[in-house]
Design a protein around this motif. Structure first.
Motif, PDB file in Angstrom:
ATOM      1  N   THR B  94       0.850  -1.195   0.000  1.00  0.00           N
ATOM      2  CA  THR B  94       0.000   0.000   0.000  1.00  0.00           C
ATOM      3  C   THR B  94       0.891   1.251   0.000  1.00  0.00           C
ATOM      4  O   THR B  94       2.104   1.154   0.226  1.00  0.00           O
ATOM      5  CB  THR B  94      -0.901   0.034   1.251  1.00  0.00           C
ATOM      6  N   CYS B  95       0.250   2.401  -0.228  1.00  0.00           N
ATOM      7  CA  CYS B  95       1.019   3.663  -0.232  1.00  0.00           C
ATOM      8  C   CYS B  95       1.749   3.835   1.103  1.00  0.00           C
ATOM      9  O   CYS B  95       2.920   4.205   1.134  1.00  0.00           O
ATOM     10  CB  CYS B  95       0.078   4.846  -0.446  1.00  0.00           C
ATOM     11  N   LEU B  96       1.016   3.529   2.184  1.00  0.00           N
ATOM     12  CA  LEU B  96       1.607   3.673   3.525  1.00  0.00           C
ATOM     13  C   LEU B  96       2.837   2.770   3.672  1.00  0.00           C
ATOM     14  O   LEU B  96       3.889   3.214   4.139  1.00  0.00           O
ATOM     15  CB  LEU B  96       0.554   3.328   4.581  1.00  0.00           C
ATOM     16  N   GLU B  97       2.701   1.526   3.248  1.00  0.00           N
ATOM     17  CA  GLU B  97       3.818   0.576   3.372  1.00  0.00           C
ATOM     18  C   GLU B  97       5.003   1.000   2.497  1.00  0.00           C
ATOM     19  O   GLU B  97       6.157   0.848   2.885  1.00  0.00           O
ATOM     20  CB  GLU B  97       3.353  -0.838   2.982  1.00  0.00           C
ATOM     21  N   ASN B  98       4.691   1.535   1.327  1.00  0.00           N
ATOM     22  CA  ASN B  98       5.761   2.022   0.450  1.00  0.00           C
ATOM     23  C   ASN B  98       6.551   3.146   1.112  1.00  0.00           C
ATOM     24  O   ASN B  98       7.774   3.195   1.008  1.00  0.00           O
ATOM     25  CB  ASN B  98       5.170   2.520  -0.873  1.00  0.00           C
ATOM     26  N   VAL B  99       5.820   4.031   1.788  1.00  0.00           N
ATOM     27  CA  VAL B  99       6.490   5.155   2.451  1.00  0.00           C
ATOM     28  C   VAL B  99       7.276   4.672   3.677  1.00  0.00           C
ATOM     29  O   VAL B  99       8.328   5.211   4.014  1.00  0.00           O
ATOM     30  CB  VAL B  99       5.459   6.258   2.828  1.00  0.00           C
ATOM     31  N   GLU B 100       6.783   3.603   4.297  1.00  0.00           N
ATOM     32  CA  GLU B 100       7.462   3.056   5.485  1.00  0.00           C
ATOM     33  C   GLU B 100       8.776   2.351   5.152  1.00  0.00           C
ATOM     34  O   GLU B 100       9.656   2.229   6.012  1.00  0.00           O
ATOM     35  CB  GLU B 100       6.549   2.036   6.199  1.00  0.00           C
ATOM     36  N   LEU B 101       8.894   1.866   3.917  1.00  0.00           N
ATOM     37  CA  LEU B 101      10.046   1.019   3.545  1.00  0.00           C
ATOM     38  C   LEU B 101      11.431   1.565   3.935  1.00  0.00           C
ATOM     39  O   LEU B 101      12.245   0.817   4.468  1.00  0.00           O
ATOM     40  CB  LEU B 101      10.027   0.733   2.031  1.00  0.00           C
ATOM     41  N   PRO B 102      11.733   2.850   3.679  1.00  0.00           N
ATOM     42  CA  PRO B 102      13.089   3.323   4.038  1.00  0.00           C
ATOM     43  C   PRO B 102      13.358   3.327   5.542  1.00  0.00           C
ATOM     44  O   PRO B 102      14.507   3.333   5.967  1.00  0.00           O
ATOM     45  CB  PRO B 102      13.126   4.760   3.498  1.00  0.00           C
ATOM     46  N   LEU B 103      12.282   3.303   6.338  1.00  0.00           N
ATOM     47  CA  LEU B 103      12.465   3.352   7.794  1.00  0.00           C
ATOM     48  C   LEU B 103      12.676   1.966   8.384  1.00  0.00           C
ATOM     49  O   LEU B 103      13.046   1.827   9.544  1.00  0.00           O
ATOM     50  CB  LEU B 103      11.228   3.976   8.460  1.00  0.00           C
ATOM     51  N   PHE B 104      12.423   0.955   7.560  1.00  0.00           N
ATOM     52  CA  PHE B 104      12.491  -0.416   8.048  1.00  0.00           C
ATOM     53  C   PHE B 104      13.875  -0.741   8.627  1.00  0.00           C
ATOM     54  O   PHE B 104      14.895  -0.545   7.980  1.00  0.00           O
ATOM     55  CB  PHE B 104      12.154  -1.382   6.913  1.00  0.00           C
ATOM     56  N   GLY B 105      13.868  -1.197   9.857  1.00  0.00           N
ATOM     57  CA  GLY B 105      15.124  -1.603  10.487  1.00  0.00           C
ATOM     58  C   GLY B 105      15.774  -0.511  11.312  1.00  0.00           C
ATOM     59  O   GLY B 105      16.643  -0.786  12.120  1.00  0.00           O
ATOM     60  N   SER B 106      15.346   0.738  11.112  1.00  0.00           N
ATOM     61  CA  SER B 106      15.982   1.805  11.891  1.00  0.00           C
ATOM     62  C   SER B 106      15.001   2.508  12.833  1.00  0.00           C
ATOM     63  O   SER B 106      15.412   3.238  13.720  1.00  0.00           O
ATOM     64  CB  SER B 106      16.641   2.830  10.965  1.00  0.00           C
ATOM     65  N   VAL B 107      13.709   2.296  12.624  1.00  0.00           N
ATOM     66  CA  VAL B 107      12.701   2.965  13.454  1.00  0.00           C
ATOM     67  C   VAL B 107      11.691   1.923  13.935  1.00  0.00           C
ATOM     68  O   VAL B 107      11.420   0.944  13.233  1.00  0.00           O
ATOM     69  CB  VAL B 107      11.970   4.048  12.609  1.00  0.00           C
ATOM     70  N   LYS B 108      11.127   2.127  15.128  1.00  0.00           N
ATOM     71  CA  LYS B 108      10.142   1.180  15.662  1.00  0.00           C
ATOM     72  C   LYS B 108       8.867   1.222  14.816  1.00  0.00           C
ATOM     73  O   LYS B 108       8.532   2.252  14.233  1.00  0.00           O
ATOM     74  CB  LYS B 108       9.800   1.544  17.111  1.00  0.00           C
ATOM     75  N   SER B 109       8.164   0.090  14.798  1.00  0.00           N
ATOM     76  CA  SER B 109       6.985  -0.083  13.955  1.00  0.00           C
ATOM     77  C   SER B 109       5.960   1.044  14.119  1.00  0.00           C
ATOM     78  O   SER B 109       5.452   1.591  13.146  1.00  0.00           O
ATOM     79  CB  SER B 109       6.345  -1.425  14.279  1.00  0.00           C
ATOM     80  N   PHE B 110       5.682   1.391  15.375  1.00  0.00           N
ATOM     81  CA  PHE B 110       4.671   2.409  15.654  1.00  0.00           C
ATOM     82  C   PHE B 110       5.109   3.776  15.100  1.00  0.00           C
ATOM     83  O   PHE B 110       4.326   4.482  14.462  1.00  0.00           O
ATOM     84  CB  PHE B 110       4.446   2.496  17.176  1.00  0.00           C
ATOM     85  N   ASP B 111       6.385   4.111  15.334  1.00  0.00           N
ATOM     86  CA  ASP B 111       6.912   5.388  14.837  1.00  0.00           C
ATOM     87  C   ASP B 111       6.942   5.412  13.317  1.00  0.00           C
ATOM     88  O   ASP B 111       6.701   6.447  12.696  1.00  0.00           O
ATOM     89  CB  ASP B 111       8.331   5.624  15.380  1.00  0.00           C
ATOM     90  N   MET B 112       7.255   4.250  12.736  1.00  0.00           N
ATOM     91  CA  MET B 112       7.297   4.138  11.283  1.00  0.00           C
ATOM     92  C   MET B 112       5.966   4.555  10.682  1.00  0.00           C
ATOM     93  O   MET B 112       5.901   5.355   9.746  1.00  0.00           O
ATOM     94  CB  MET B 112       7.548   2.658  10.901  1.00  0.00           C
TER      95      MET B 112
END
Lengths: 248, 216
Positions: B94-112
């Motif tokens: 989804t658009c949201l998941e696409n935007v979350e991708l660069p944060l993966f691994g460096s930010v907590k899920s909720f903050d992402m």
């Protein structure tokens, strides 16, 4: 963090439904083959033990019977024969008996080892075939997603992370196949439970712990299928350069 | 901020020279346009600055660090935001998941999720957060790509012909959005384009011809 990773891997599986269904069906067949092989290994080992034990029991009973009748006859026909003679005869026959016992035990071990080895190589063969299936499917998937892998790398995903995604995807396919196998086996057990119990517990003298062991060993063996199957696709992932992938 | 020294890049075993001894300085928070004809080497230069490719000779320094001596994955994750000509969104996320991708691994899920939603709101697409890219128009997809490039608070945003596939109205919208975000966060923005209307919005225009800087 993990949730996105898991959902990404799951969504990748459902992207090409026909291919995934085909792979899962093949994996189901593979798991059944592994289960059959593992169960055959256990059952044949068990059967072998039973057969050999029975024949040993028969032969040892036969020896004892002959001995006692011999001693009995000697005692009856010749009253001068004392107990020492009988003791000597008994000792001789028991040493013969122990030689036979150790030979049979060795033979049993050899036979069991041979049977186990046969099924071990059969399992290896099934794992190899399964790995080839996974490898072909994942190579195709990596080829189709070269551009996306480039995008992931360009936004900072490491090779290891992209590889983890691919591995997770193939593990999910295996788990789905296991789910199908479990459901099918449960249905089979619900309809044929009595016959299965009769065969396994009463005839083959197998208890439930052996059944658990068969499943556990098969599950652990099947884990090698996706792990070996993704090695080549992962090497391809490592070679993808983000700038080149963008032009793909 | 960005220093390029004697940068050379060749392809086809040296038969094609994409960049030939290029030197360049870009200041912190500057908006720069890189112009040139097709095959002039502008995208190659952008890829070198973004750590997507490595030079055959020369040095690229960003914030005082030589890119040949640092972990490029980490650099791309923490320092750079990319916007491509094609939106390059992952179609099954989804658009949201696409935007979350660069944060993966460096930010907590909720903050992402919160950060991604904030960015989608900033580009005016928070109502489409759970839609898949194929349900969006070309302009909307590129706005999601802008949100994805900005979600990790990059120091440098690199855009390779971000309006190349868009009509003039959407091009204007995307450029205004990028410029607004650049001014808000004081990021360095490098845009590759061959559209002069877009290039003139920048503080500095760098013209490249045959792998060499023609004018600044």
């Amino acid at each position: 963090m993990g949730l996105l990773f898991f959902s990404f891997a799951l969504k990748n599986i459902f992207r090409n439904k026909w291919r995934s269904t085909f792979i899962i069906i093949l994996l189901v067949i593979g798991i059944f083959a592994l289960l059959f092989s593992e169960a055959s290994s256990e059952i044949s080992g068990n059967l072998l033990d039973n057969v050999i034990n029975e024949s040993m029991m028969n032969s040892s009973f036969g020896v004892n019977d002959n001995l006692s009748s011999l001693i009995r006859n000697q005692s009856l026909s010749n009253s001068d024969v004392n107990s020492i003679d009988a003791g000597v005869l008994a000792n001789e026959s028991s040493s013969l008996d122990s030689i036979n016992m150790s030979n049979i035990d060795e033979y049993r071990k050899e036979m069991t080892k041979g049977v186990k080895m046969f099924f071990f190589y059969l399992n290896l063969f099934f794992v190899f075939i399964g790995s080839i299936i996974i490898m072909v499917a994942m190579l195709k998937a990596v080829g189709e997603r070269t551009r996306e892998i480039g995008v992931l790398k360009s936004i900072g995903w490491t090779n290891l992370r992209v590889s983890g995604l691919i591995l997770l995807e193939s593990l999910f396919q295996l788990f789905m196949a296991w789910f199908v196998v479990t459901v099918l086996l449960l249905i089979f057990y619900m309809t044929n439970g009595h016959t299965i119990n009769e065969t396994f517990v009463n005839t083959l003298h197998m208890n439930i712990s052996i059944v658990y062991r068969i499943f556990a060993v098969t599950f652990l063996t099947s884990l090698f299928i996706p792990i070996i199957g993704v090695i080549l696709p992962l090497l391809r992932v490592f070679r993808i350069k983000p700038d080149e992938a963008m032009r793909y | 901020m960005i220093k390029v020294k004697n940068l050379t890049k060749m392809y086809d075993k040296g038969k094609t020279v994409a960049l030939n001894d290029v030197n360049l300085d870009i200041e912190d928070g500057e908006f720069v346009s890189i112009m040139g004809t097709s095959g002039s080497g502008k995208s190659t230069l952008l890829n070198m600055i973004g750590g997507l490719d490595v030079p055959d000779a020369g040095i690229v320094e960003v914030m005082g660090e030589d890119l040949s001596k640092i972990n490029l994955s980490r650099y791309r994750r923490e320092t750079v935001g990319f916007i491509f000509q094609l939106h390059n969104l992952i179609p099954n996320l989804t658009c949201l998941e696409n935007v979350e991708l660069p944060l993966f691994g460096s930010v907590k899920s909720f903050d992402m999720k919160n950060r991604a939603l904030d960015l989608l709101e900033a580009v005016g697409l928070n109502s489409l957060a759970n839609k898949y890219p194929n349900k969006l128009s070309g302009g909307q997809m590129q706005r999601v790509a802008v949100a994805r490039a900005l979600v990790n608070d990059p120091k440098v945003v690199l855009a390779d012909e971000p309006t190349g596939q868009l009509d003039s109205e959407n091009s204007e919208l995307i450029m205004d959005l990028m410029q607004e975000k650049q001014e808000e966060t004081n990021t360095t923005l490098c845009v590759v384009t061959h559209d002069f209307e877009i290039a003139k919005k920048a503080e500095k225009i760098i013209k490249i011809k045959d792998g060499q800087i023609e004018s600044v």
